[in-house]
Design an enzyme around this catalytic site. Sequence first.
Site, PDB file in Angstrom:
ATOM      1  CG  ASP A 148      48.098  36.818  33.638  1.00 60.11           C
ATOM      2  OD1 ASP A 148      47.699  36.138  34.562  1.00 60.11           O
ATOM      3  OD2 ASP A 148      48.339  36.682  32.506  1.00 60.11           O
ATOM      4  CG  HIS A 160      53.252  29.002  30.251  1.00 58.54           C
ATOM      5  ND1 HIS A 160      52.747  28.603  29.175  1.00 58.54           N
ATOM      6  CD2 HIS A 160      53.291  30.235  30.275  1.00 58.54           C
ATOM      7  CE1 HIS A 160      52.229  29.726  28.490  1.00 58.54           C
ATOM      8  NE2 HIS A 160      52.820  30.947  29.265  1.00 58.54           N
ATOM      9  CB  SER A 170      40.459  37.947  30.944  1.00 59.81           C
ATOM     10  OG  SER A 170      41.818  38.692  30.240  1.00 59.81           O
ATOM     11  CE  LYS A 177      48.859  37.474  27.149  1.00 64.11           C
ATOM     12  NZ  LYS A 177      48.849  36.024  27.470  1.00 64.11           N
ATOM     13  CE1 TYR A 198      58.055  39.035  22.056  1.00 55.85           C
ATOM     14  CE2 TYR A 198      58.395  39.364  24.341  1.00 55.85           C
ATOM     15  CZ  TYR A 198      58.701  38.959  22.959  1.00 55.85           C
ATOM     16  OH  TYR A 198      59.973  37.996  22.735  1.00 55.85           O
ATOM     17  CG  ASP A 252      45.217  36.195  30.276  1.00 54.80           C
ATOM     18  OD1 ASP A 252      44.676  37.161  29.869  1.00 54.80           O
ATOM     19  OD2 ASP A 252      46.507  36.039  30.275  1.00 54.80           O
ATOM     20  CD  GLU A 311      46.571  33.268  33.079  1.00 60.61           C
ATOM     21  OE1 GLU A 311      46.450  33.852  34.249  1.00 60.61           O
ATOM     22  OE2 GLU A 311      47.318  33.427  32.112  1.00 60.61           O
TER      23      GLU A 311
HETATM   24 MN    MN Z   1      48.255  34.956  30.991  1.00 54.84          MN
END
Ligand code: MN
Length: 423
Positions: A134, A141, A265, A261, A252, A241, A209
């Site tokens: 990804d 963004h 997806s 994540k 993260y 996503d 996306e």
């Molecule tokens: Mn993404």
Amino acid sequence: MQITANNPALRSWVAVAADSEFPIQNLPFGIFQTATTTKRVGVRIGDFVLDLAQMAQFAYFDDLGFAATDFNQDYLNPIMRHGKLAMRALRNRIADLLSIENTTFQHNSSQQQALIPVADVQMALPVQIGDYTDFYSSKEHATNVGIMFRDPANALLPNWLWIPVGYHGRASSVIASGQPVVRPKGQIKPDDNAAPIFAPSRQIDFELEMGFITFDGKPLGQSISTSEAEDYIFGLCLFNDWSARDIQKWEYVPLGPFLAKNFASSMSCWIVTLDALEPFACPTPAQDPAVLSYLQFEGNKSYDIKLEVALQASAGPEQVVSRSNFKYMYWNMSQQLAHHTVNGCNVRCGDLMGSGTISGPTPDSYGSMLELAWKGTKPIQMPDGSERRFIHDHDTVIMRGFCEQNGVKIGFGEVRSLLLPAN
Ligand code: MN
């Protein structure tokens, strides 16, 4: 080889509504089954699916190098392994068979059983995805996220304008449109707690996306240049996503997203070929500073694809919450693939590359709830009077996309997913 299937003058003997996203110039590939068949390869035309496994039995593709068994498969990978030129020849052949000029298939009533009403088919995940990457390629963004979580004066991190930033995602949880998503649980650290808690995510978000699917690339150790990149791209899909913002915020650092994540997806079921999108190629936004030489490119490598996201609460009406466009992306697919392989990393048939959230320049074009509701400070009003900062249980997220030019509309259908409560 000419992309004869793109001729805007082509008309099909199959009835196709004037505003259909699936005219003869589109012919996207997917995997479907019916009540009486196993999974197989199909091509969409209007409100019909052409059963390529049956067409192969009639020997329509023998001279193109495909085996009849290539079409009787759970995924598109066996036909994609034949590469760009073979897939182009296959799409050209299908356009020829469906053209009003061609009488071979048109006047054979028994062969016409290969055309199945779309209402009678069930679509499946089209590609066996080997690796999923990804990217983070929308400047709008990345800027919005930087303003919200770091420093408005230095919203973009120093590497962003130099590198198409990306990370390796997880292929096992990529699912098809229509499959529900279960709200994930995980570690969340509320701001006023010293320690994290374990709970269902309270901040489930979508990311608007597009994904692209690769052919087999070059061997390990070799690189794909920006001028070669499109030869290695089969086609595109819509891609949601899914993201758990509260889990993401805590986990993260320092290695990037993980459990925030990889719970799901969602991809749309029809893969629109890059060939079909060729008439919609457009310039990439100006890149300043000038990029390093391996990221430089010539020609139109971005695509003008109109996108929208709608939310639907339980059984309520749909509310469009975002209208964006794939052409806004700062880094194009050719640059992403060149960057991905510049160190010698190999891509393989069926790899999936997510574009990154596609946010446009205006607040109504942002590609995530995080941005649309601006970190929860500007909730979105729903038709039933309720508000959304993030996605609620039993909400459905629907993404759609299409290109339009000279009376030809090339669409992706939709990626639609219902969010279920945590287990
Ligand atoms: Mn993404």
